[in-house]
Design an enzyme around this catalytic site. Sequence first.
Site, PDB file in Angstrom:
ATOM      1  CB  ALA A  12      -0.998  -0.187   1.011  1.00 32.17           C
ATOM      2  N   GLY A  16       1.006   1.221  -4.944  1.00 33.80           N
ATOM      3  CA  GLY A  16      -0.118   0.318  -4.896  1.00 33.80           C
ATOM      4  C   GLY A  16      -1.578   1.435  -4.367  1.00 33.80           C
ATOM      5  CG  PHE A 161       5.442   3.393 -17.295  1.00 33.01           C
ATOM      6  CD1 PHE A 161       6.923   3.226 -17.824  1.00 33.01           C
ATOM      7  CD2 PHE A 161       4.821   2.297 -17.903  1.00 33.01           C
ATOM      8  CE1 PHE A 161       7.167   2.106 -18.190  1.00 33.01           C
ATOM      9  CE2 PHE A 161       5.504   1.248 -18.422  1.00 33.01           C
ATOM     10  CZ  PHE A 161       6.764   1.250 -18.740  1.00 33.01           C
ATOM     11  CD  GLU A 164       6.807   9.376  -5.403  1.00 32.61           C
ATOM     12  OE1 GLU A 164       7.082  10.069  -4.401  1.00 32.61           O
ATOM     13  OE2 GLU A 164       7.067   8.263  -5.359  1.00 32.61           O
ATOM     14  CB  CYS A 275      12.004   4.704  -9.253  1.00 37.41           C
ATOM     15  SG  CYS A 275      10.954   4.189  -7.980  1.00 37.41           S
TER      16      CYS A 275
END
Length: 458
Positions: A12, A16, A161, A164, A275
């Site tokens: 989560a 998620g 993809f 944020e 990432c």
Amino acid sequence: MTTNKNILCIGAGYVGGPTMAMIAAKCPDIRVTVVDIDAVRIAAWNSEPLPIYEPGLDDLVKATRGKNLFFSTDIARGIRENDIIFVSVNTPTKAFGAGAGMAADLQYWEKSARLILDHSDTPKIVIEKSTLPVRTAEAMERILASRNNGVTFDILSNPEFMAEGTAVQDLETPDRILIGSQETVRGRAARQILVDIYARWVPKEKILTTNVWSAELSKLVANALLAQRVSSINSISALCEKTEADVTEVARAVGMDGRIGPRFLNASVGFGGSCFKKDILHLVYLCRTYGLDDVADYWEQVVKINEWQQSRFVLKMLDALFNTLSGKRIALFGFAFKADTGDTRESPAIAVAKKLIEEHALVVISDPKALDNARMDLAGLSGDITFDEDPYGAARGCDAVAILTEWKLYRELDWARIYAAMNRPSFIFDGRNILDASALHALGFNVYPVGKPALTHF
Ligand code: NAD
Ligand code: UGA
């Protein structure tokens, strides 16, 4: 294959939560459950404020939570009751043993696979949502096949993809949805079930199907190429500073070439986020594992330039402030790794703050959404660090302000008021090139953008 259409997501987190909220919003007839081992995080998803800040997310969750979107810690029940299972757990860089600092740490991923195996008594479609090294699906398949009790599992790769800060928009109108599957009858059938879910709101031509390995690799390559653009323009920003070229003008000129394109060419203090660095390092490790050292070296340079850019930013401050930062008060405007998020994972602000502390500067940190995370990131660091959400308060008595996140609010500040409250001479280091350097210079500031000539009064 008969499958109940209800969906489970294990994990989560930043991916998620928002992805499942979007599926729930677009598919009101599908019950979507998100589970996590972190009870605090699940409690936060079930309350207000949500555990992560994303524009538009509150409304999306409010519209679906308790109707067809549920957050729970009961992973076993979730697995038993749902036949479509997304796995969106964290896949950080390994911090120990072989491949430490480079390889993907797959322990959370493997634990999820074993949980699925332990609690499944009906066929499942298991979907890799996490970003994983190529051929991870093979390992997952082997674990899931190990019990041989007649329950079948089909593994799909459906990398995410979204970025944020724009997650909701990216999920609602994605550039593409990528689904990798085995080219078998069962693999194709499983793939079709997932295609049909996305086709509820994503145009069919944007839903791309490939083999599993291509899907896994495409995700790493997409991030590597995006980060490479940032490192490329950042490397050129250094050359601009030596030659009086202006990196914004250069980026504009080259970006107007349709083959290059204008996006991801904003020079900065460096890229951050959970990432880019980890995915490139995982790609580098993968290449080395296959004996492709030249390929590995090529991509590793993207990360090295990023680290160099962050160091260079602090060295520029040191140089401008007469080669000593000791005892000088410096305000960092922005701690999040980009605007419109409270996430500080791998934020360049962490590296900058640590280096400033090493120079014995007094650091004041301001950010509208990321101060809680900033406090955790810098906990245990011995040095003079304070936090002040109010930028005017943060800048008071400072010798310098450094813009580290491109929050819109920083463009709109009363800079004359800030100047009046700072020490003289007053410096601004604009690590995002968002401020009007000439206007600030006219107020009396010495202004140091990235990749442009400095405007000083010396
Ligand atoms: P995150 O750390 O925010 O969330 C991962 C969650 O998984 C955590 O809450 C953790 O408690 C939970 N978890 C770990 N092991 C578990 C288990 N065995 N059972 C149940 N829950 C478990 O991570 P994230 O940012 O959401 O990223 C998840 C994956 O998606 C990563 O592989 C990442 O590379 C990828 N990704 C992230 C983004 C992003 O913008 N953050 C975008 C695209 C892809
Ligand atoms: C990135 C990718 O854009 C997503 O497609 C991907 O899904 C995601 O990683 C992931 O796998 O986690 P994200 O890290 O959230 O998304 O944000 P980006 O917009 O890509 O920005 C990454 C970093 O690069 C930020 O620190 C940003 O400030 C910096 N950046 C970006 C620049 O310095 N200059 C630019 O021109 C663009």
